[in-house]
Design an enzyme around this catalytic site. Sequence first.
Site, PDB file in Angstrom:
ATOM      1  CE  LYS A 132      -3.854   2.013   2.660  1.00 23.73           C
ATOM      2  NZ  LYS A 132      -4.788   1.781   3.786  1.00 23.73           N
TER       3      LYS A 132
ATOM      4  CB  SER B 292      -8.012   3.821   2.854  1.00 23.06           C
ATOM      5  OG  SER B 292      -7.226   3.151   3.820  1.00 23.06           O
TER       6      SER B 292
ATOM      7  CB  SER C 223      -8.500   0.801   5.530  1.00 23.64           C
ATOM      8  OG  SER C 223      -9.247   1.976   5.438  1.00 23.64           O
TER       9      SER C 223
HETATM   10  N1  GLN Z   1     -13.382   4.431   6.486  1.00 21.56           N
HETATM   11  C1  GLN Z   1     -12.612   4.799   7.631  1.00 21.56           C
HETATM   12  C2  GLN Z   1     -12.159   6.226   7.526  1.00 21.56           C
HETATM   13  O1  GLN Z   1     -12.393   6.792   6.524  1.00 21.56           O
HETATM   14  C3  GLN Z   1     -11.455   3.870   7.844  1.00 21.56           C
HETATM   15  C4  GLN Z   1     -10.278   4.163   7.004  1.00 21.56           C
HETATM   16  C5  GLN Z   1      -9.092   3.317   7.370  1.00 21.56           C
HETATM   17  O2  GLN Z   1      -9.226   2.285   8.029  1.00 21.56           O
HETATM   18  N2  GLN Z   1      -7.918   3.777   6.982  1.00 21.56           N
HETATM   19  O3  GLN Z   1     -11.594   6.769   8.405  1.00 21.56           O
END
Ligand code: GLN
Length: 483
Positions: A76, A151, A175
């Site tokens: 990532k 994400s 995410s």
């Molecule tokens: N959807 C969550 C957020 O937008 C989690 C994102 C994540 O785990 N990086 O904060």
Amino acid sequence: MHQMTLAEIARGLADKKFSSEELTKVLLARITQLDPQLNSFISLTEELALEQAKAADARRANGESGALLGAPIAHKDLFCTQSIRTSCGSKMLDNFKAPYDATVVAKLAAAGAVTLGKTNMDEFAMGSANESSWYGAVKNPWNLEHVPGGSSGGSAAAVAARLLPAATATDTGGSIRQPAAFTNLTGLKPTYGRVSRWGMIAYASSLDQGGPLARTAEDCAILLQGMAGFDQNDSTSIDEPVPDYSASLNTSLQGLRIGVPKEYFSAGLDPRIAELIQNSIQELQKLGAVIKEISLPNMQHAIPAYYVIAPAEASSNLSRFDGVRFGHRCENPENLIDLYKRSRGEGFGPEVQRRIMVGAYALSAGYYDAYYLKAQKIRRLVKNDFMAAFNEVDIILGPTTPNPAWKLGAKNSDPVAAYLEDVYTITANLAGLPGLSMPAGFVDGLPVGVQLLAPYFQEGRLLNVAHQYQLHTDWHTRTPTGF
Ligand code: GLN
């Protein structure tokens, strides 16, 4: 060749059926051919990959072995990679080349993994659809009109489309698990502190945790083995021995106590997903598990608490991107304030700016007690709910998401609608617990995930349950058409 799992690749390499260099070339060609449909990579690292593959082949020829030796993966794009762009999905860091490798990157490289590239992601890991990336949205290989989740959407789409067997990801509020659910993968968020955050660009430091995304629990065990462990460079890294995750995969589930929270089956859950979750419960019962209804009474407060804590930490973490030290700098600033304002205004996208504003507001002098402190108190209640539940059960089971992957653009005008989709995943981050999502069926041709949560450091237990489930189901083996 591209259908092989990490475990199969390790066996093939050990039996000299193919070399890492051959496999790497096949996958690089596949990425070049198919990724334009998905946009799952931000950077391809062909040269590095071929170099690492040749080195791994040489190490094997010298008698070395190891499940990751010669295994192709991707990172990532928030794990820092020396001399290779680490963009975090943002224009702000489009020109950023880290001077060092993240601990996760260094550990996996030392184990002989081959880095094919850096995967697309929501900008600064903020999002659940991979639509906030400055490099454009990622498409879901199961239906190119739908989001892959976020994400870590790039890692998920790439693995689901068989462009590579596994990838690293991070999970601040879901995410890893949510994109796993949306793309028919297995993804594990480890216990907070299990995987080093050093060199992992911070979103919300008290919630962020790196982990594996792969097709099977067996592969997650292999990748996690290479990622986990104490790191003195990360002050929240925990100095506990790392167990052999592959060794416990075959433990019997006889007598395993699975808790199913009654709050999980509320009105917000798609009834078709609820049915698939019931099917997975029955499957685990056949394997000897005992089901018990439990309660997590404070779950309803988790989303508001998370969406105060995460932006608060983000607003502090992202203050370092000021146009002076890292990343984007505006043209011809008039003075220092103008430099800050325009560099940040130009470098950050709308979702990141929104969260910085919410976070700065929540932390401001007059509001700290009302928002941030209150959210921290809720966080403790959420944790206490889990501690009480784990006195009665070994594992908690439920849906990973209330709905399957939505259409691209469907939630763009209403950020809160997207935040609400995190309802099942964020509690594990607030409490620091490990969680796993695994494939449990399909709704309208889109994958559905079942989530398992366990007590601290019980990643092995989660992988064991998921592996046993995968020995008796074939959801995880399904391949999206066209890939
Ligand atoms: N959807 C969550 C957020 O937008 C989690 C994102 C994540 O785990 N990086 O904060």
